[in-house]
Design an enzyme around this catalytic site. Structure first.
Site, PDB file in Angstrom:
ATOM      1  N   LYS A 121      -1.502 -10.285 -25.465  1.00 12.25           N
ATOM      2  CA  LYS A 121      -1.663 -10.239 -27.628  1.00 12.25           C
ATOM      3  C   LYS A 121      -1.918  -9.115 -28.157  1.00 12.25           C
ATOM      4  O   LYS A 121      -3.248  -8.569 -27.473  1.00 12.25           O
ATOM      5  CB  LYS A 121      -1.323 -11.562 -28.258  1.00 12.25           C
ATOM      6  N   LYS A 166      -3.365 -12.602 -23.227  1.00 20.40           N
ATOM      7  CA  LYS A 166      -2.331 -13.228 -23.802  1.00 20.40           C
ATOM      8  C   LYS A 166      -1.067 -12.594 -24.302  1.00 20.40           C
ATOM      9  O   LYS A 166       0.193 -12.597 -24.593  1.00 20.40           O
ATOM     10  CB  LYS A 166      -3.097 -13.484 -25.181  1.00 20.40           C
TER      11      LYS A 166
HETATM   12  N1  CTP Z   1      -7.033 -22.893 -36.361  1.00 21.77           N
HETATM   13  C1  CTP Z   1      -6.986 -23.862 -36.936  1.00 21.77           C
HETATM   14  N2  CTP Z   1      -6.135 -23.978 -37.628  1.00 21.77           N
HETATM   15  C2  CTP Z   1      -5.460 -23.663 -37.649  1.00 21.77           C
HETATM   16  C3  CTP Z   1      -4.798 -22.220 -36.869  1.00 21.77           C
HETATM   17  C4  CTP Z   1      -6.066 -22.909 -36.419  1.00 21.77           C
HETATM   18  O1  CTP Z   1      -7.930 -25.137 -36.887  1.00 21.77           O
HETATM   19  N3  CTP Z   1      -4.073 -24.113 -38.802  1.00 21.77           N
HETATM   20  C5  CTP Z   1      -8.267 -23.013 -35.676  1.00 21.77           C
HETATM   21  C6  CTP Z   1      -7.946 -23.404 -33.681  1.00 21.77           C
HETATM   22  O2  CTP Z   1      -7.878 -24.355 -33.737  1.00 21.77           O
HETATM   23  C7  CTP Z   1      -8.907 -22.343 -33.694  1.00 21.77           C
HETATM   24  C8  CTP Z   1      -9.285 -21.362 -34.334  1.00 21.77           C
HETATM   25  O3  CTP Z   1      -8.875 -21.799 -35.461  1.00 21.77           O
HETATM   26  O4  CTP Z   1     -10.583 -23.147 -33.312  1.00 21.77           O
HETATM   27  C9  CTP Z   1      -9.224 -20.147 -34.553  1.00 21.77           C
HETATM   28  O5  CTP Z   1      -7.881 -19.682 -33.659  1.00 21.77           O
HETATM   29  P1  CTP Z   1      -7.382 -18.804 -33.745  1.00 21.77           P
HETATM   30  O6  CTP Z   1      -6.243 -18.807 -32.507  1.00 21.77           O
HETATM   31  O7  CTP Z   1      -7.507 -17.138 -33.706  1.00 21.77           O
HETATM   32  O8  CTP Z   1      -6.062 -18.683 -34.939  1.00 21.77           O
HETATM   33  P2  CTP Z   1      -3.858 -19.605 -34.885  1.00 21.77           P
HETATM   34  O9  CTP Z   1      -4.011 -19.032 -36.822  1.00 21.77           O
HETATM   35  O10 CTP Z   1      -3.745 -20.310 -34.326  1.00 21.77           O
HETATM   36  O11 CTP Z   1      -4.021 -17.936 -34.616  1.00 21.77           O
HETATM   37  P3  CTP Z   1      -2.180 -17.511 -33.491  1.00 21.77           P
HETATM   38  O12 CTP Z   1      -1.403 -17.957 -33.784  1.00 21.77           O
HETATM   39  O13 CTP Z   1      -2.560 -16.409 -33.184  1.00 21.77           O
HETATM   40  O14 CTP Z   1      -2.125 -18.294 -31.869  1.00 21.77           O
END
Ligand code: CTP
Length: 132
Positions: free
Chosen positions: A47, A45
């Site tokens: 990232k 990614k």
């Molecule tokens: N997740 C969730 N609700 C959110 C954010 C994340 O249920 N509001 C869940 C994702 O679906 C995943 C897990 O938490 O199963 C880990 O997600 P991750 O990608 O680490 O978190 P994000 O906050 O979505 O990070 P980013 O913004 O960097 O994508």
């Protein structure tokens, strides 16, 4: 014993992360979490995380209901991780809906709704705005 497995970056832990971990754990009685490594986040990614993989692993391990953590080094090895950890259920957020159906031959695959209105990306943008 019903074993659950889930995967994620879990950088800058927030309530959406806590809720998915808690809801995943309620589907069984043992929860294993695969934490994506810094190298994996970068290669797939481009990232860079705020917290290192070691800190992210330690933080997730400290969450109530999480029984086991390990590093996810490669997306291609998900099937192997599922087998190694003898998972009965793979849980993913519904941002991944349908994307992991290939593992239905190994275990049950459940997509849980994400918590609305929060993500690490969004939080970091808010922190930048406050700090500027
Ligand atoms: N997740 C969730 N609700 C959110 C954010 C994340 O249920 N509001 C869940 C994702 O679906 C995943 C897990 O938490 O199963 C880990 O997600 P991750 O990608 O680490 O978190 P994000 O906050 O979505 O990070 P980013 O913004 O960097 O994508």
């Amino acid at each position: 014993m019903k074993r659950i497995i889930t995967f994620g970056t879990f950088d800058v832990l927030h309530v959406g992360h806590i809720r998915i971990l808690q809801r995943a754990r309620l589907l069984g009685n043992h929860l294993t979490v695969g934490i994506s490594t810094d190298a994996l986040n970068w290669s797939k990614k481009q990232k860079k995380t705020v917290y290192s993989q070691f800190d992210r692993l330690e933080i997730v391990k400290a969450v109530a209901g999480v029984d086991e953590v390990f590093f996810e080094h490669s997306l291609e090895e998900k099937g192997e991780y599922i087998k190694q950890h003898a998972a009965d259920v793979l849980v993913m957020g519904d941002d991944w809906a349908g994307k992991f159906d290939e593992f239905k031959s190994l275990c049950e695959v459940v997509y849980l709704p994400r918590t609305e209105g929060i993500s690490t990306t969004q939080l970091l943008a808010e922190i930048r705005a406050i700090a500027s």
